[in-house]
Design an enzyme around this catalytic site. Sequence first.
Site, PDB file in Angstrom:
ATOM      1  N   ASP A  71    -100.346 -85.909  91.892  1.00 14.39           N
ATOM      2  CA  ASP A  71    -101.457 -85.037  91.518  1.00 14.39           C
ATOM      3  C   ASP A  71    -102.351 -85.695  90.445  1.00 14.39           C
ATOM      4  O   ASP A  71    -101.876 -86.459  89.612  1.00 14.39           O
ATOM      5  CB  ASP A  71    -100.844 -83.741  90.956  1.00 14.39           C
ATOM      6  CG  ASP A  71    -101.843 -82.619  90.842  1.00 14.39           C
ATOM      7  OD1 ASP A  71    -103.026 -82.849  91.092  1.00 14.39           O
ATOM      8  OD2 ASP A  71    -101.402 -81.506  90.504  1.00 14.39           O
ATOM      9  N   ASP A 128     -88.027 -79.359  92.261  1.00 16.43           N
ATOM     10  CA  ASP A 128     -88.700 -79.910  91.082  1.00 16.43           C
ATOM     11  C   ASP A 128     -87.715 -80.215  89.964  1.00 16.43           C
ATOM     12  O   ASP A 128     -88.102 -80.820  88.971  1.00 16.43           O
ATOM     13  CB  ASP A 128     -89.778 -78.944  90.573  1.00 16.43           C
ATOM     14  CG  ASP A 128     -91.128 -79.246  91.196  1.00 16.43           C
ATOM     15  OD1 ASP A 128     -91.258 -80.308  91.831  1.00 16.43           O
ATOM     16  OD2 ASP A 128     -92.043 -78.426  91.053  1.00 16.43           O
ATOM     17  N   ASP A 149     -98.314 -81.169  99.374  1.00 13.72           N
ATOM     18  CA  ASP A 149     -97.755 -80.131  98.493  1.00 13.72           C
ATOM     19  C   ASP A 149     -98.325 -78.763  98.824  1.00 13.72           C
ATOM     20  O   ASP A 149     -99.353 -78.641  99.517  1.00 13.72           O
ATOM     21  CB  ASP A 149     -98.080 -80.514  97.034  1.00 13.72           C
ATOM     22  CG  ASP A 149     -97.000 -80.072  96.072  1.00 13.72           C
ATOM     23  OD1 ASP A 149     -96.247 -79.138  96.406  1.00 13.72           O
ATOM     24  OD2 ASP A 149     -96.911 -80.656  94.975  1.00 13.72           O
ATOM     25  N   ARG A 181    -100.752 -70.739  89.551  1.00 11.23           N
ATOM     26  CA  ARG A 181    -101.028 -72.073  89.021  1.00 11.23           C
ATOM     27  C   ARG A 181    -102.541 -72.363  89.073  1.00 11.23           C
ATOM     28  O   ARG A 181    -102.960 -73.434  89.508  1.00 11.23           O
ATOM     29  CB  ARG A 181    -100.254 -73.135  89.811  1.00 11.23           C
ATOM     30  CG  ARG A 181     -99.953 -74.377  88.971  1.00 11.23           C
ATOM     31  CD  ARG A 181     -99.467 -75.522  89.831  1.00 11.23           C
ATOM     32  NE  ARG A 181     -99.072 -76.636  89.005  1.00 11.23           N
ATOM     33  CZ  ARG A 181     -99.136 -77.897  89.388  1.00 11.23           C
ATOM     34  NH1 ARG A 181     -99.562 -78.211  90.590  1.00 11.23           N
ATOM     35  NH2 ARG A 181     -98.752 -78.847  88.577  1.00 11.23           N
TER      36      ARG A 181
HETATM   37  C1  GLA Z   1     -95.372 -79.748  92.433  1.00 11.82           C
HETATM   38  C2  GLA Z   1     -94.464 -80.812  92.984  1.00 11.82           C
HETATM   39  C3  GLA Z   1     -94.310 -81.938  91.990  1.00 11.82           C
HETATM   40  C4  GLA Z   1     -95.671 -82.509  91.686  1.00 11.82           C
HETATM   41  C5  GLA Z   1     -96.574 -81.406  91.167  1.00 11.82           C
HETATM   42  C6  GLA Z   1     -97.993 -81.903  90.985  1.00 11.82           C
HETATM   43  O1  GLA Z   1     -94.784 -79.060  91.396  1.00 11.82           O
HETATM   44  O2  GLA Z   1     -93.235 -80.269  93.321  1.00 11.82           O
HETATM   45  O3  GLA Z   1     -93.477 -82.944  92.533  1.00 11.82           O
HETATM   46  O4  GLA Z   1     -96.217 -83.087  92.836  1.00 11.82           O
HETATM   47  O5  GLA Z   1     -96.617 -80.305  92.045  1.00 11.82           O
HETATM   48  O6  GLA Z   1     -98.828 -80.915  90.571  1.00 11.82           O
END
Ligand code: GLA
Length: 717
Positions: free
Chosen positions: A362, A535, A473, A438
């Site tokens: 990101d 995550d 994502d 978010r």
């Molecule tokens: C999500 C994904 C992470 C990362 C973030 C970026 O939380 O699970 O691995 O890519 O987004 O914003």
Amino acid sequence: MITERGRYLILQGKNVSYILRIHEEGYLLHYYYGKKLRENDYTYVPVEIRSFYTFAPDRVFLEGEKQEYPAFGYNDLKEGAVQVLENGRDTILSLKYKAHEIIDGKPAFEGLPSSKANGENCQTLVVTLSDEAYGIEIRLSYTVFDDSDVIARSARIINAGNGPVCLTKAFSCSLDIAGKRARETDMITLRGAWAKERNIERHPLFQGISEIGSRTGESSHYLNPFVALCDRTATNASGEALGLLLVYSGNHRFQINVDAYDNIRAMCGIHDGGFRWDLAPGEAFQTPECLLCFSAEGLDGMSREYHDFMRAHILPQRFRTAPRPVLVNSWESLYFDFDEEKILNIVRHAKEAGIELFVLDDGWFGHRKNDSTSLGDWYANPEKLPSGVEGIADKINALGLKFGIWVEPEMANPVSELLEKHPDYPIACRKHPPVLGRNQQVLDLTKREVVEFAKSFLDKLLSCGKISYIKWDMNRSMAEITEPAFVHRYYLGLYEVLGYITEKYPDVLFEGCSGGGGRFDAGMLCYHPLIWTSDVSDAIERLKIQEGTALCYPLSAMGSHVTACPNHQVGRVTPFSTRANVASFGTFGYELNVAELSAEDKSEIKNQIARYREIEPLVREGDFSVLVSAFSGGTFTAWQLTSKDKKRAVVLCVRTLASANAGRDFVRLRGLKEDSMYARKGTKEIYSGGELMYRGFLPGLPGTDFASVLSEFIEID
Ligand code: GLA
């Protein structure tokens, strides 16, 4: 193989039989699903199903019988699999057998992801049920594969009448389980939350309905679209286990109904809460596919069957046997704070350490500095990437690494050029301010123009030919759903985009992701051969998540990275070796700033990658067994990977928490050749397969917190 014997339709898989029975009065009944039976003509089976319930119209009372696809309200008052409205009122369906056909292979599935024959021998039985009074026809489809104990089921509901009808429930599958009593059966689910996905929960069944589901607009962090039913005495190694798993990523519901007589009815499909799907005359509705799996060899047996099946029939075939590149992902090392130089610095060090691919996560697009802006503006951020995506890709390629990039095609920030230009693109209920998650909104993929937008920006991005890997994502759940069947229509749009782009760029490896593991399901796996598992990247937290995920999904589908210490989510400090060992039971990579590592750690990465390359064929194609479960509450966890020819086994033991005077940690292996001799690599130890399985070995696991040992056993002549 599918055969017909009188009124019986018999499906034979590798080790399983599934038998249907057409009742004399036209009902389609279930006879058996379980361990393979020698075929019989079943003429001795009593044909009458009479009941003392006088309200049953033809005195056939189905509630005491096992049915293939029940409807509620006529001669069965349990939960049904299908519900139809006519003129706004519930119909009372009485579904009777009309016809059946046996097809070689597996017919293509329209609009939805599904398992593929992929050259393996399989046959499909299609049984048509009909209620002529209401003009409803239902085609039940069962595919049985010679090489598998998984049976793929689905239903197609057709309005064969003259007026419109509306479906309010259309489940994929219902199974009235033969030969099992509820009081001897447990239900297993994969429960969780963000950063705690797919933890195994097991509880006894009870009279009434046990159910799980998701209405978040995705298969969800909370309850995965999977349920197993197993003997109360079943363990990882023994007992009968039966799984139901949906090939679907949207809202789902699983209902396990236990009646007064201890009978179990297991059903699943698209969540019917608020579901409405109109069918004009002649129109049909295709349900998602459900994968049934039976094993008489414990939970591990069921997992192995699901893993083999998904590798052969679900994952995109071009990645079935291809080794995955070892990658380094920028998220936990750079987050939003990067420029070309920071990236290239990591890439240089990564190259030295033997890493093969850099994934830019990101933050690379629009004017993105944090998560409050720019989703939807898929052009390179001019400050961070002055030479554009192609430019950075070229520089990374020139340094010897492949290049991958993060996208979130289903989302936009209100602060974005996209939404300034197209305020009608996101889902919104319009009468209230938009619900942000978010800081972002979900794009309405039920709209043709939004589907085309997603296709065209991805196409543009990938057409430069320099991107080898996409991380896709999806970072929030859906809200503001006004139209009841919206989520299903959304997924038809999403699957269209995924199908288009993965077919157009077959060599690009796609990693799925949804705030970690919020959409880890077989629907997504049809396009994305791997998915970011969670995550939380801490090795100890990951033990439960990876073991839970492996209950039905193959290890190669689990993205698992070695990250920095203290861990960013839980602050835990674990040995570098343990982080690598746990990550190697998945698709391996790094997510830390390689440039900042000590020379010693950098050279250790080389060893870790070399070790991973040795294990990787087992991750992709081997058998997984849980020797000591992460859920057992003990002081350590132990997993095994075994090659199909049983010549190699790798055992990982991880100390979850040290305990004083804990005793000796004997670990018993599984699935080896009893009479073969096995050498433990790097030691002088030589064991017979029988000794390893029935007596065990001492891995030499240090008594300290979070230590781990990886042992490899190789058959010797
Ligand atoms: C999500 C994904 C992470 C990362 C973030 C970026 O939380 O699970 O691995 O890519 O987004 O914003």
